[in-house]
Design an enzyme around this catalytic site. Structure first.
Site, PDB file in Angstrom:
ATOM      1  N   HIS A 127      29.832  -5.895  21.687  1.00 22.17           N
ATOM      2  CA  HIS A 127      31.003  -6.680  21.287  1.00 22.17           C
ATOM      3  C   HIS A 127      30.894  -7.247  19.877  1.00 22.17           C
ATOM      4  CE1 HIS A 127      34.503  -8.802  23.616  1.00 22.17           C
ATOM      5  NE2 HIS A 127      34.924  -8.127  22.565  1.00 22.17           N
ATOM      6  N   ASP A 150      36.530 -11.981  28.681  1.00 17.39           N
ATOM      7  CA  ASP A 150      35.066 -11.926  28.638  1.00 17.39           C
ATOM      8  C   ASP A 150      34.490 -12.970  29.584  1.00 17.39           C
ATOM      9  OD1 ASP A 150      32.355 -11.642  27.698  1.00 17.39           O
ATOM     10  OD2 ASP A 150      33.104 -11.186  25.687  1.00 17.39           O
ATOM     11  N   HIS A 152      31.756 -14.280  28.612  1.00 14.90           N
ATOM     12  CA  HIS A 152      31.030 -15.072  27.620  1.00 14.90           C
ATOM     13  C   HIS A 152      31.943 -15.416  26.448  1.00 14.90           C
ATOM     14  CE1 HIS A 152      28.288 -12.243  29.686  1.00 14.90           C
ATOM     15  NE2 HIS A 152      27.538 -13.316  29.820  1.00 14.90           N
ATOM     16  N   ASP A 154      31.014 -15.695  23.183  1.00 16.67           N
ATOM     17  CA  ASP A 154      30.685 -14.913  21.986  1.00 16.67           C
ATOM     18  C   ASP A 154      31.024 -15.655  20.700  1.00 16.67           C
ATOM     19  OD1 ASP A 154      29.876 -12.980  23.740  1.00 16.67           O
ATOM     20  OD2 ASP A 154      31.510 -11.581  23.342  1.00 16.67           O
ATOM     21  N   HIS A 167      26.053  -9.779  19.166  1.00 18.78           N
ATOM     22  CA  HIS A 167      27.169  -9.530  20.086  1.00 18.78           C
ATOM     23  C   HIS A 167      27.604 -10.822  20.767  1.00 18.78           C
ATOM     24  CE1 HIS A 167      25.094  -8.799  24.283  1.00 18.78           C
ATOM     25  NE2 HIS A 167      24.492  -9.763  23.617  1.00 18.78           N
ATOM     26  N   ASP A 260      35.971  -7.203  27.176  1.00 19.08           N
ATOM     27  CA  ASP A 260      34.584  -6.912  27.528  1.00 19.08           C
ATOM     28  C   ASP A 260      34.541  -6.664  29.028  1.00 19.08           C
ATOM     29  OD1 ASP A 260      31.847  -7.148  28.294  1.00 19.08           O
ATOM     30  OD2 ASP A 260      31.424  -8.422  26.566  1.00 19.08           O
ATOM     31  N   ASP A 262      32.344  -6.958  31.094  1.00 19.57           N
ATOM     32  CA  ASP A 262      31.631  -7.926  31.912  1.00 19.57           C
ATOM     33  C   ASP A 262      32.510  -9.098  32.337  1.00 19.57           C
ATOM     34  OD1 ASP A 262      31.549 -10.008  29.961  1.00 19.57           O
ATOM     35  OD2 ASP A 262      29.561  -9.450  29.265  1.00 19.57           O
ATOM     36  N   GLU A 305      31.274  -2.890  25.831  1.00 19.72           N
ATOM     37  CA  GLU A 305      30.088  -3.191  26.649  1.00 19.72           C
ATOM     38  C   GLU A 305      29.952  -2.355  27.926  1.00 19.72           C
ATOM     39  OE1 GLU A 305      27.608  -5.053  25.653  1.00 19.72           O
ATOM     40  OE2 GLU A 305      28.402  -6.371  24.092  1.00 19.72           O
TER      41      GLU A 305
END
Length: 354
Positions: A127, A150, A152, A154, A167, A260, A262, A305
């Site tokens: 990412h 996401d 996260h 980031d 990332h 992303d 995830d 990702e």
């Protein structure tokens, strides 16, 4: 052809530019650079063409002209506490020069396609690439907003990051949260090309694993985020509506959607580098993409990702298939109900809803 909403920014014929970016330099786990290759091999180009899009694909970007600089940045004590602190933070970063060069190349590619009226779909790769994709979008559409899906945030800065993995930092560079480069030959100066995204034009959906320093950053800068708590509380339909109301209240700004995988629960997309339980369901992830498509404002899409090296063959197939399905949903997977079912059977996933 699918009967889809007209896009307010793209000319006819509608054209998608698929940019495969097999890059893993922003994090340490091997295999994420293979994600774009698996997605294309799974038939993504044909799937997008079946939705009525013209597709431009010139192969995967291999960044042949960019050589990774040596790992590690040597810094010497200067006796100035502020400069030494800055240098110590820079020294933590993982391959910053390589990441900066690759992302700048990606920015130019995205910008070129966007200025030709194409909708760039960037397949990562890690990412950190979003520094490049979003910069490219902002060069072509200076009023664009970003919807970031996401687990996260980031948004670690060079001072808040523990790992030094870039990332986990792209948004801190895009929002200009890092200190200015102290000199033209500083590592930080290599990121000066990154476009500026105002904080009020960023919104998150799906957060559930946010570092302490990132929480402080989000609060300090008033950055809007809808965590999984809000998704559970309000439902994904209401969350997407609130996110759009915040970042695009008049529904007149171009949208860059950065997804992303995830963000999805590991039961849905297991083959990714930093999975976190309690994520978006299959339908919630797809609803986001469908709803953004329905605005007629989407001008760029990232799918990041997917890592085929981190799971068994069936989990890899599942994650790649879901990734392709998310892209199709963002590009208007649909048409007649019969066609949706036919497409779903062909790609082994539940069909898109109306």
């Amino acid at each position: 052809m699918s009967s889809t909403p007209s896009n307010k920014f793209l000319p006819s014929p509608k054209t998608v530019a698929i940019l495969g970016c097999p890059f893993s330099g922003g994090q340490p786990k091997l295999g994420v650079d293979k994600g774009p290759i698996h997605l294309v091999q799974a038939g993504l180009i044909n799937q997008v063409e079946e939705l009525g899009w013209r597709v431009v694909f010139d192969g995967h970007h291999q960044f042949e002209d960019i050589s990774p600089p040596p790992n590690g940045i040597q810094v010497n004590a200067t006796g100035d506490a502020a400069i030494d602190t800055l240098n110590a933070s820079i020294a933590k970063l993982r391959s910053p020069l390589f990441v900066a060069q690759v992302c700048e190349s990606v920015a130019s590619a995205v910008q070129a396609h966007a200025e030709m009226g194409h909708l760039p779909v960037t397949l990562g790769g890690d990412h950190s690439l979003a520094m490049g994709t979003i910069s490219g979008t902002l060069r072509a559409y200076d009023q664009a907003c970003v919807i970031w899906i996401d687990a996260h945030a980031d948004i670690n800065t060079i001072h808040s990051t523990d790992s030094g993995n870039i990332h986990g930092m792209p948004l801190s560079f895009l929002l200009k949260l890092n200190p200015p480069a102290p000199s033209p030959d500083s590592v930080l100066a290599k990121f000066d090309w990154v476009a500026h995204l105002p904080a009020e034009r960023l919104v998150y959906i799906g957060l559930r694993d946010v570092d302490k320093g990132e929480k402080e950053i989000l609060k300090k800068h008033g950055i809007k985020a809808f965590s999984m708590h809000e998704v559970d509380r309000y439902g994904i339909g209401k969350v997407v509506e609130m996110a759009l109301d915040y970042v695009n209240p008049q529904r007149d700004r171009p949208i860059h959607l950065s997804f992303d995988v995830d963000a999805l629960d590991p039961s849905v997309a297991p083959s990714t580098g930093t999975p976190v339980r309690g994520g978006l369901t299959f339908r919630e992830g797809h609803y986001i993409c469908e709803a953004i498509h329905e605005t007629g404002l989407l001008v760029a899409l990232d799918l990041m990702e997917v890592n085929p090296a981190l799971a068994d063959a069936e989990s890899v197939r599942q994650t790649v298939t879901v990734g392709c399905s998310l892209v199709r949903s963002a590009l208007g997977c649909g048409g007649s109900a019969k066609k949706r079912v036919r497409q779903a059977r062909a790609y082994h996933v539940p069909h898109c809803s109306t």
